[in-house]
Scaffold this active site. Structure first.
Site, PDB file in Angstrom:
ATOM      1  N   ASP A   1       0.824  -1.226   0.000  1.00  0.00           N
ATOM      2  CA  ASP A   1       0.000   0.000   0.000  1.00  0.00           C
ATOM      3  C   ASP A   1       0.854   1.270   0.000  1.00  0.00           C
ATOM      4  OD1 ASP A   1      -2.319  -1.468   0.283  1.00  0.00           O
ATOM      5  OD2 ASP A   1      -2.389  -1.254   2.470  1.00  0.00           O
TER       6      ASP A   1
ATOM      7  N   TYR B   1       6.161 -10.021   7.180  1.00  0.00           N
ATOM      8  CA  TYR B   1       6.018  -8.576   7.368  1.00  0.00           C
ATOM      9  C   TYR B   1       6.377  -8.238   8.810  1.00  0.00           C
ATOM     10  CZ  TYR B   1       3.380  -7.695   3.035  1.00  0.00           C
ATOM     11  OH  TYR B   1       2.990  -7.553   1.722  1.00  0.00           O
TER      12      TYR B   1
END
Lengths: 243, 243
Positions: free
Chosen positions: B51, B109
């Site tokens: 994003d 992540y």
């Protein structure tokens, strides 16, 4: 009352600490935020005039202000008026004659070198990217000569005028973690560009352009030309001030 | 030949990985640099569509190019054409049918929360600054429910359409060093905003707005509204991709 304010800053976007006519300084931005906080014009005295692009993890300012804000809450209010790359983190009342510049007894700087082929976007704002292999053991041997009280004339940028070029380096430490080399220097005071010339000279010792003994020769002959380059500002951070 | 290029990026200044019409993406900048490197238009397939504002310490792309540049030297040339906040660090030849997106078996992540009163300019680009005290032990108890194969519908942003919302979280680790909380998550795949909803939900567990057991309830009832906020993008970094 006299206040003592502690800030941190990423110096990338500033012309340095000191206020200048045609460029944005940390001092100007801080004084602007303090004016908004206290509703009056504030002039600060900073502990150190860091160069353009140099950072600080602890920078101390002294100034006078009258306010009803509890002293411990001042950083919170000042931060509302500061950009994200400058943050106040502590404030306390100081003696009426406290001067953040002249009362400093000792300062610690760290110069960081990222010694690998490619730069790293997570570190690049705060390191000197140096892609040629450096011999840290040789750098350490060169660093040993710097510790102690010496005339550091050879480690001073040309054109600066000071009464004496004698300083006492109390500690000079080289650490390597993965590809990051940290040169930490603790001294009672510094000449103009001194830490960057130390870093650039140790770098030349590390890459073989100079020998460790050349550092000794620089101190003895007091000649800047015997040293390495002035390392770039982005690798330098003022880490600590002691009063 | 098909190539596999590894890059790192600070996503602060980009609209995300994926090319968009009216905003600058990492993909667009990378493809521009590859076009200059190889002298022909290149279209890449990226391992992950991060994003806007999300970072990557390891992002892998696949593409075809003909070149006489030795494969190991390609990062050096590509970096000449990339801005400092994107760096290539490794390149290798891949199988002719290698696809960086569909061949990814596992991704890791890390979501970073700086849990202290004032933000830190040295970390602020890569953390979520959260000034209210978080109970990390409670967060860990909540995190335990997430590990394993589950239907993560409650951890998916509304409006995204995927065939299945079942994913396998293989590891979810919370570490605290000084005031920095690192939430590391390793899974076979992720839903849209999944890590940021996990981080925001664990944050609500840490501040007392939710209980650890509410995480279990979210998974069981599959309702996004039972969770915490979607944590902001700046704290998120894609750390590793496994093929």
């Amino acid at each position: 009352m006299r206040l003592k304010l502690f800030i941190k800053y990423d110096g990338t976007n500033y012309c340095g600490w000191q206020r200048q006519k045609n460029a944005l300084s940390v001092q100007e931005v801080l004084e602007g935020a303090l004016e908004k906080t206290f509703g009056e014009k504030i002039t600060v005295v900073g502990c150190s005039r860091t160069d353009a692009g140099v950072h600080a993890r602890m920078h101390v300012s002294s100034f006078d202000a009258e306010t009803t804000i509890p002293v411990g809450k001042i950083p919170l209010v000042v931060n509302m008026y500061l950009p994200q790359d400058i943050r106040a983190f502590y404030c306390e009342k100081a003696a009426d004659d406290f001067n953040a510049r002249f009362a400093a007894k000792e300062k610690t700087y760290c110069y960081r070198i990222l010694n690998q082929e490619h730069n790293d976007p997570f570190l690049s704002r705060f390191v000197w990217h140096y892609p040629i292999a450096l011999d840290v053991d040789k750098m350490r041997r060169g660093a040993e000569f710097i510790v102690g009280e010496h005339d550091f004339k050879a480690f001073c940028a040309a054109g600066s005028c000071v009464k004496t070029t004698v300083r006492e380096v109390r500690e000079l430490k080289l650490e390597k973690n993965e590809n990051l080399i940290e040169i930490t220097i603790r001294a009672n005071g510094y000449l103009y560009n001194m830490v960057r010339i130390v870093a650039g000279t140790l770098c030349y010792v590390g890459n073989g352009k100079l020998e460790p003994e050349d550092v000794k020769k620089m101190l003895e002959e007091k000649k800047r030309v015997l040293g390495g380059i002035t390392a770039p500002p982005e690798g330098l951070t003022l880490e600590k001030v002691v009063y």
